[in-house]
Design an enzyme around this catalytic site. Structure first.
Site, short mmCIF file in Angstrom:
data_model
loop_
_atom_site.label_atom_id
_atom_site.label_comp_id
_atom_site.label_asym_id
_atom_site.label_seq_id
_atom_site.Cartn_x
_atom_site.Cartn_y
_atom_site.Cartn_z
N ASP A 134 -8.99 -5.75 -5.76
CA ASP A 134 -8.63 -4.80 -4.91
C ASP A 134 -9.34 -3.42 -5.62
O ASP A 134 -8.88 -3.36 -6.75
CB ASP A 134 -7.19 -4.62 -4.89
CG ASP A 134 -6.64 -3.65 -3.79
OD1 ASP A 134 -7.63 -2.77 -3.56
OD2 ASP A 134 -5.30 -3.39 -3.47
N HIS B 292 -7.61 -5.93 -0.92
CA HIS B 292 -6.34 -4.83 -0.51
C HIS B 292 -5.39 -5.62 0.45
O HIS B 292 -4.19 -5.75 0.07
CB HIS B 292 -6.84 -3.67 0.01
CG HIS B 292 -5.53 -2.56 -0.10
ND1 HIS B 292 -5.15 -2.23 -1.36
CD2 HIS B 292 -4.85 -1.80 0.89
CE1 HIS B 292 -4.13 -1.14 -1.19
NE2 HIS B 292 -3.98 -1.09 0.39
N SER C 211 0.79 -1.22 0.06
CA SER C 211 -0.11 -0.03 0.01
C SER C 211 0.83 1.23 0.10
O SER C 211 1.71 1.43 -0.80
CB SER C 211 -1.05 -0.21 1.23
OG SER C 211 -2.00 0.86 1.04
#
Length: 260
Positions: free
Chosen positions: A211, A239, A95
């Protein structure tokens, strides 16, 4: 343990010793999260020493109310490596941690052997961004509502039903509001596009096919831009693919790094 950044900010870091003979692995967490992001899967990399850190604004690190940036977070990570006397490591960022990892490889190519980028993006100017609907859902005032939205973005409903939490990827609850805002701006302002083609490290890109928090199309976009990179999509994952689908994701990382 603490490292001192160039501006004097103290950066907390955590070291878990692994088997000798393997290059250490630096793990970089997502936006507004501390090192606990990696708790569910850190043991998967126990054949090597692992290093985590608390970004400035999180965990035990200092929390200056100032502009934060992904290149700045990368320099904080370098301060940690310097404090440990580590000349070269492998890096796995997920991320926003993947955004920080991009800058590490761009700005300090001699410090990064292998690079793993998870559920991340090259930045707003060229990357695929989450929808305005998601942004609005995450801007609600009620913390429980925001957490519910995040959980759904991170994990599949079936998995959540079988794993009621707690979930270490929902953010550092101890962060002051200003620090959360600084992290959001740092991640939103990330733009490494021009530097990506200079990355020298062999690169593995991982992303869940489902995602929508950081859309999966970013994986191939990064793979096409970074030399010597390839993408692996994990079917059905959202995610937090590295947590829910750890039995798939962690071996992909370990095998990739073992072949370098």
């Amino acid at each position: 343990m603490f490292a001192e950044a160039a501006d004097g900010c103290r950066i907390a870091y955590q070291l878990e010793e692994g088997a000798p003979g393997n290059l250490p692995l630096l793990l970089l967490a997502g936006q507004a999260n501390n090192h606990h992001w990696w708790d569910p899967v850190r043991a998967d990399f126990s054949l090597r020493t692992t290093i985590t850190l608390d970004y400035r604004g999180t965990g035990a690190s200092d929390r200056p109310d100032e502009i934060y940036s992904t290149p700045g977070f990368a320099e904080d990570a370098i301060a940690v490596l310097d404090a440990l006397g580590l000349a070269r490591v492998d890096v796995y960022g997920a991320s926003m941690g993947g955004r920080v990892a991009q800058w590490l490889a761009i700005l300090h190519p001699d410090r990064v052997r292998g690079l793993v980028l998870g559920c991340t993006s090259p930045g707003r100017s060229h990357g695929f961004e989450r929808s305005q609907e998601i942004r609005r859902a995450l801007s609600v005032r009620d913390q429980a509502e925001r957490d519910a939205v995040l959980i759904d973005l991170m994990y599949t409903p079936d998995w959540v039903a079988r794993h009621p939490g707690p979930y270490p990827v929902l953010g550092d609850a101890t962060m002051p509001a200003y620090a959360k805002g600084r992290h959001l701006v740092a991640s939103n302002n990330h733009d490494a596009w021009e530097g990506l083609e200079t990355i020298q490290s062999p690169t593995l890109i991982l992303h869940g096919t489902e995602d929508i928090f950081s859309p999966a199309a970013n994986a191939q976009l990064l793979a096409d831009r970074i030399p010597n990179a390839h993408a692996e999509l994990i079917g059905g994952a959202r995610h937090a693919y590295f947590h829910e689908y750890r039995e798939t994701a962690s071996p992909l990382v370990n095998n990739f790094l073992a072949e370098l």
